[in-house]
Motif scaffolding. Sequence first.
Motif, PDB file in Angstrom:
ATOM      1  N   TYR A  53      51.995  61.001  45.626  1.00  0.00           N
ATOM      2  CA  TYR A  53      50.631  60.563  45.362  1.00  0.00           C
ATOM      3  C   TYR A  53      49.610  61.675  45.571  1.00  0.00           C
ATOM      4  O   TYR A  53      49.615  62.342  46.599  1.00  0.00           O
ATOM      5  CB  TYR A  53      50.268  59.384  46.266  1.00  0.00           C
ATOM      6  CG  TYR A  53      51.095  58.155  46.029  1.00  0.00           C
ATOM      7  CD1 TYR A  53      51.068  57.498  44.810  1.00  0.00           C
ATOM      8  CD2 TYR A  53      51.910  57.649  47.025  1.00  0.00           C
ATOM      9  CE1 TYR A  53      51.828  56.363  44.591  1.00  0.00           C
ATOM     10  CE2 TYR A  53      52.675  56.512  46.815  1.00  0.00           C
ATOM     11  CZ  TYR A  53      52.628  55.873  45.599  1.00  0.00           C
ATOM     12  OH  TYR A  53      53.374  54.763  45.387  1.00  0.00           O
ATOM     13  N   SER A  55      46.495  61.023  46.004  1.00  0.00           N
ATOM     14  CA  SER A  55      45.545  60.521  46.999  1.00  0.00           C
ATOM     15  C   SER A  55      45.877  61.013  48.406  1.00  0.00           C
ATOM     16  O   SER A  55      44.978  61.252  49.214  1.00  0.00           O
ATOM     17  CB  SER A  55      45.496  58.991  46.970  1.00  0.00           C
ATOM     18  OG  SER A  55      46.773  58.449  47.206  1.00  0.00           O
ATOM     19  N   ARG A 112      50.112  54.109  48.926  1.00  0.00           N
ATOM     20  CA  ARG A 112      50.323  53.357  47.691  1.00  0.00           C
ATOM     21  C   ARG A 112      49.040  53.425  46.869  1.00  0.00           C
ATOM     22  O   ARG A 112      47.942  53.346  47.403  1.00  0.00           O
ATOM     23  CB  ARG A 112      50.679  51.910  48.000  1.00  0.00           C
ATOM     24  CG  ARG A 112      50.876  51.080  46.733  1.00  0.00           C
ATOM     25  CD  ARG A 112      51.494  49.760  47.030  1.00  0.00           C
ATOM     26  NE  ARG A 112      52.928  49.969  47.254  1.00  0.00           N
ATOM     27  CZ  ARG A 112      53.793  48.997  47.380  1.00  0.00           C
ATOM     28  NH1 ARG A 112      53.418  47.745  47.347  1.00  0.00           N
ATOM     29  NH2 ARG A 112      55.072  49.250  47.562  1.00  0.00           N
ATOM     30  N   GLU A 113      49.213  53.588  45.563  1.00  0.00           N
ATOM     31  CA  GLU A 113      48.093  53.590  44.624  1.00  0.00           C
ATOM     32  C   GLU A 113      48.247  52.417  43.668  1.00  0.00           C
ATOM     33  O   GLU A 113      49.353  52.127  43.214  1.00  0.00           O
ATOM     34  CB  GLU A 113      48.060  54.896  43.831  1.00  0.00           C
ATOM     35  CG  GLU A 113      47.791  56.119  44.672  1.00  0.00           C
ATOM     36  CD  GLU A 113      47.883  57.425  43.889  1.00  0.00           C
ATOM     37  OE1 GLU A 113      48.143  57.389  42.662  1.00  0.00           O
ATOM     38  OE2 GLU A 113      47.721  58.486  44.519  1.00  0.00           O
ATOM     39  N   THR A 114      47.132  51.741  43.389  1.00  0.00           N
ATOM     40  CA  THR A 114      47.097  50.649  42.433  1.00  0.00           C
ATOM     41  C   THR A 114      45.866  50.845  41.565  1.00  0.00           C
ATOM     42  O   THR A 114      44.747  50.621  42.030  1.00  0.00           O
ATOM     43  CB  THR A 114      47.020  49.278  43.151  1.00  0.00           C
ATOM     44  OG1 THR A 114      48.135  49.160  44.011  1.00  0.00           O
ATOM     45  CG2 THR A 114      47.020  48.134  42.179  1.00  0.00           C
ATOM     46  N   ASP A 116      42.781  52.329  40.277  1.00  0.00           N
ATOM     47  CA  ASP A 116      41.867  53.314  40.851  1.00  0.00           C
ATOM     48  C   ASP A 116      41.595  53.043  42.328  1.00  0.00           C
ATOM     49  O   ASP A 116      40.599  53.489  42.884  1.00  0.00           O
ATOM     50  CB  ASP A 116      40.556  53.354  40.061  1.00  0.00           C
ATOM     51  CG  ASP A 116      39.875  51.992  39.998  1.00  0.00           C
ATOM     52  OD1 ASP A 116      40.457  51.007  40.481  1.00  0.00           O
ATOM     53  OD2 ASP A 116      38.757  51.920  39.458  1.00  0.00           O
ATOM     54  N   ALA A 118      43.552  53.046  46.316  1.00  0.00           N
ATOM     55  CA  ALA A 118      44.711  53.560  47.051  1.00  0.00           C
ATOM     56  C   ALA A 118      44.529  53.280  48.537  1.00  0.00           C
ATOM     57  O   ALA A 118      43.408  53.164  49.030  1.00  0.00           O
ATOM     58  CB  ALA A 118      44.884  55.054  46.819  1.00  0.00           C
ATOM     59  N   ARG A 142      39.333  56.154  43.067  1.00  0.00           N
ATOM     60  CA  ARG A 142      39.303  57.255  42.100  1.00  0.00           C
ATOM     61  C   ARG A 142      37.964  57.200  41.370  1.00  0.00           C
ATOM     62  O   ARG A 142      37.626  56.196  40.747  1.00  0.00           O
ATOM     63  CB  ARG A 142      40.457  57.152  41.114  1.00  0.00           C
ATOM     64  CG  ARG A 142      40.577  58.402  40.258  1.00  0.00           C
ATOM     65  CD  ARG A 142      41.704  58.426  39.247  1.00  0.00           C
ATOM     66  NE  ARG A 142      42.586  57.300  39.230  1.00  0.00           N
ATOM     67  CZ  ARG A 142      43.905  57.366  39.413  1.00  0.00           C
ATOM     68  NH1 ARG A 142      44.464  58.510  39.657  1.00  0.00           N
ATOM     69  NH2 ARG A 142      44.650  56.281  39.352  1.00  0.00           N
ATOM     70  N   TRP A 147      40.337  61.495  43.480  1.00  0.00           N
ATOM     71  CA  TRP A 147      40.428  60.569  44.604  1.00  0.00           C
ATOM     72  C   TRP A 147      39.414  60.951  45.660  1.00  0.00           C
ATOM     73  O   TRP A 147      39.253  62.130  45.983  1.00  0.00           O
ATOM     74  CB  TRP A 147      41.824  60.579  45.205  1.00  0.00           C
ATOM     75  CG  TRP A 147      42.818  59.876  44.356  1.00  0.00           C
ATOM     76  CD1 TRP A 147      43.771  60.451  43.563  1.00  0.00           C
ATOM     77  CD2 TRP A 147      42.938  58.464  44.174  1.00  0.00           C
ATOM     78  NE1 TRP A 147      44.485  59.482  42.903  1.00  0.00           N
ATOM     79  CE2 TRP A 147      43.993  58.245  43.266  1.00  0.00           C
ATOM     80  CE3 TRP A 147      42.272  57.357  44.689  1.00  0.00           C
ATOM     81  CZ2 TRP A 147      44.391  56.977  42.871  1.00  0.00           C
ATOM     82  CZ3 TRP A 147      42.658  56.091  44.303  1.00  0.00           C
ATOM     83  CH2 TRP A 147      43.708  55.907  43.399  1.00  0.00           C
TER      84      TRP A 147
END
Length: 194
Positions: A53, A55, A112-114, A116, A118, A142, A147
């Motif tokens: 990731y 982020s 974990r990113e979902t 825009d 995280a 984001r 990020w």
Amino acid sequence: MLCDPMGWRRRAGARCGVILLTSLAAVGISRAAPPAKPKPATTRPATQPFRRYESTRVVRQMYQALKTGDIAAAKRLIADSPQPVPDLDRRLARLARDYADPQLDFAVLDARETGDAAAAIIGLSQKTGAKSFRSEEWYLVRQAGHWKLLGNFGDYDLPGYGFDKAQLDRYQQLESWVEKRTPELRKELTGCDC
């Protein structure tokens, strides 16, 4: 006899034979020994999110900025919001004091990113080798393809952020993941099922 080519060859041949037999014996011994078992790799979960990731790179940059007391750099990693986040300067200064401790070990344990949104689970411990577990979740958004951390890292539902319902739903999903993942990380890192 000063010149004895045959005697020289016999002595050289005997020496070569001894060297050859010694070499073969060493090879035979090394083949007879069981192969060494490879040691299992011990990797902390903290090493994985950095590869997965983008982020988490920003989370690490924030920690480095705070650790070195570079509040200006830390502020550049904070997301823009319609309303300023109250006490941001004071909060960053407090974190900079806390993270300046050279005995503090900081790690991104998982992320974990979902879309825009995280979440990163960070771990803080002292470098004394004691098995302890203190974690926090940091939320990111984001903006313009980059990020950024929310002004209050651990709180995504401040009205000043101006998030719509869909964005808040993504953060709630991330919060549920954090609540499930944190006890798993505690067990992985400390062996405690508490």
